[in-house]
Design an enzyme around this catalytic site. Structure first.
Site, PDB file in Angstrom:
ATOM      1  N   CYS A 196       3.480   7.066   9.129  1.00  6.13           N
ATOM      2  CA  CYS A 196       2.800   6.262   9.396  1.00  6.13           C
ATOM      3  C   CYS A 196       2.152   5.868  10.673  1.00  6.13           C
ATOM      4  CB  CYS A 196       2.664   4.727   8.608  1.00  6.13           C
ATOM      5  SG  CYS A 196       1.993   3.547   8.447  1.00  6.13           S
ATOM      6  N   CYS A 238       5.128   6.788   4.090  1.00  3.88           N
ATOM      7  CA  CYS A 238       4.522   7.931   4.540  1.00  3.88           C
ATOM      8  C   CYS A 238       5.698   8.066   5.794  1.00  3.88           C
ATOM      9  CB  CYS A 238       3.578   7.548   4.802  1.00  3.88           C
ATOM     10  SG  CYS A 238       2.403   7.058   3.311  1.00  3.88           S
ATOM     11  N   CYS A 273       2.871  -2.045   3.196  1.00  4.87           N
ATOM     12  CA  CYS A 273       2.169  -1.096   2.054  1.00  4.87           C
ATOM     13  C   CYS A 273       3.175  -0.564   1.035  1.00  4.87           C
ATOM     14  CB  CYS A 273       2.173   0.727   2.829  1.00  4.87           C
ATOM     15  SG  CYS A 273       1.203   2.163   2.463  1.00  4.87           S
TER      16      CYS A 273
END
Ligand code: SF4
Length: 391
Positions: free
Chosen positions: A120, A117, A113
């Site tokens: 995550c 985040c 990715c």
């Protein structure tokens, strides 16, 4: 005894005595030999069994997890999962007589990715992606077993071959497999209009993750890449969905940084067909525990905080809430090797790949709670042909 050997007078009684004596000795010897043989055989069998068990244990794949927190309900917000080893699949008990249809499957074909985040729960632990033809073969097997909806997720699905990989999977599922519903969950930052032109017709729903309409909060969470504005990407993708006739959905994770926010107005303005609101979830080995790449403990909100967020947004009719209890075991999750991930013990224990053992055998180790799937509204109007899109 000496009498037997030395006497030569009237030998007959001595002979019979000698004979009887020999008989007793023979029987006794026979019993001793038989018992010894039985003992040796039993000993060998037991020893072999013990050695085999030790060797099997020594070489079975094992992973250590540390103490992690998982939310488990109203009163017991953070339950400790004890330190220890997760069992290799061979030692885990399959769900007996599991007779479920893989109606809706989430295929996380990549863990890579471009965002970062903090909470995550499907992290970049590998960079593996199956070759396209093998991925298609797996999807074909799932269709044969009753799959009606496929959701492609990650990581970020558009990161592999600039979206062509997920695009080709969408085409394959919609045209070759004739699936009623093909959906993607993305962070939206890598989607291009070219992609919509080429593959948009094969997609029913595109869900974009958005946790806040405050850029600073997105930055704090890690939901952005460099200076790229996440909210701009969100609005742009929404416009393309409108243009290319794709149902637009928003996913939000309620966490410590957005729990006080009122997102009513911007959500109503964007008008998604569904607004899925999740409670931040801890998964051992992903976002909790010593081996995890993320440590989301500080992002977790209580059940009450989650409820307050929902109450604040009760006027948003498309809101679909999902607490930790609803979420944990109600998804069929396939990882990048096409292994089902069992989350029942607070981490993600993989089955064998459906490509190696078939869908039914792998499903036995999926931990899937079909009742919870229906209870959380997992089956909904998911084909854009049946959705009344207001555009
Ligand atoms: S966008 Fe999704 S996959 Fe990427 S880091 Fe964030 S939560 Fe993880």
């Amino acid at each position: 005894m000496m009498q037997y050997l030395t006497s030569n007078v009237d030998d007959e009684p001595y002979d019979s005595l000698y004979f009887a004596y020999c008989q007793h000795i023979s029987v006794f010897a026979l019993i001793v030999i038989t018992a010894s043989c039985v003992f040796v055989v039993v000993f060998i069998l037991v020893a072999t069994f013990v050695v085999q068990r030790r060797v099997a244990r020594k070489y079975a794949p094992k992973r250590k997890i540390s103490t992690v927190n998982i939310s488990v309900g109203e009163s017991d917000q953070h339950k400790e999962v004890k330190d220890g080893e997760t069992k290799p699949e061979e030692e885990r008990m399959p769900q007996s007589e599991l007779n479920v249809k893989p109606l809706s499957v989430n295929y996380h074909f990549t863990r890579q990715c471009n965002y970062n985040c903090g909470f995550c729960f499907h992290t970049a632990k590998t960079s593996f992606v199956l070759p396209l033809e093998q991925a298609k073969r797996g999807l074909e097997l799932l269709k044969e077993k009753g799959m009606e909806k496929i959701n492609f997720s990650g990581g970020e699905p558009f990161i592999v071959k600039r979206g062509d990989f997920v695009g080709e999977l969408c085409r394959f599922c919609k045209i070759d497999l004739a699936l009623p519903s093909v959906t993607i969950v993305s962070n939206g930052s890598l989607v291009t209009e070219k992609w919509f032109e080429k593959y948009g017709k094969y997609l029913d729903i595109l869900a974009i993750s958005c946790d806040s309409f405050n850029p600073d909060v997105n930055e704090t969470i890690g939901r952005q890449q460099g200076n790229k504005n996440h909210l701009q990407s969100l609005r742009q993708v929404r416009e393309w969905c409108y243009q290319y006739k794709i149902a637009f959905k928003i996913n939000t994770v309620v966490n410590t940084y957005n729990q006080e926010e009122d997102m009513t107005e911007p959500i109503q303005e964007l008008n998604p067909c569904r607004w899925k609101v999740f409670q931040c979830l801890l998964i051992g080995g992903e976002n909790a525990g010593s081996e995890a790449l993320r440590h989301a403990e500080s992002f977790v909100v209580s059940d009450d905080d989650f409820k307050n967020f929902l109450i604040r947004h009760k006027s948003v009719s498309c809101l679909v809430p999902e607490s930790n209890d609803f979420m944990r075991n109600s998804y069929l999750i396939l990882d990048e090797y096409m292994r089902f991930l069992d989350c029942t013990k607070g981490n993600k224990d993989p089955s064998k790949s459906i490509l190696d053992v078939g869908v039914d055998n792998a499903l036995l180790f999926s931990g899937f709670d079909e009742k919870m799937f229906f209870k959380r509204g997992g089956k909904y109007v998911w084909s854009k042909a049946d959705l009344r899109l207001e555009w």
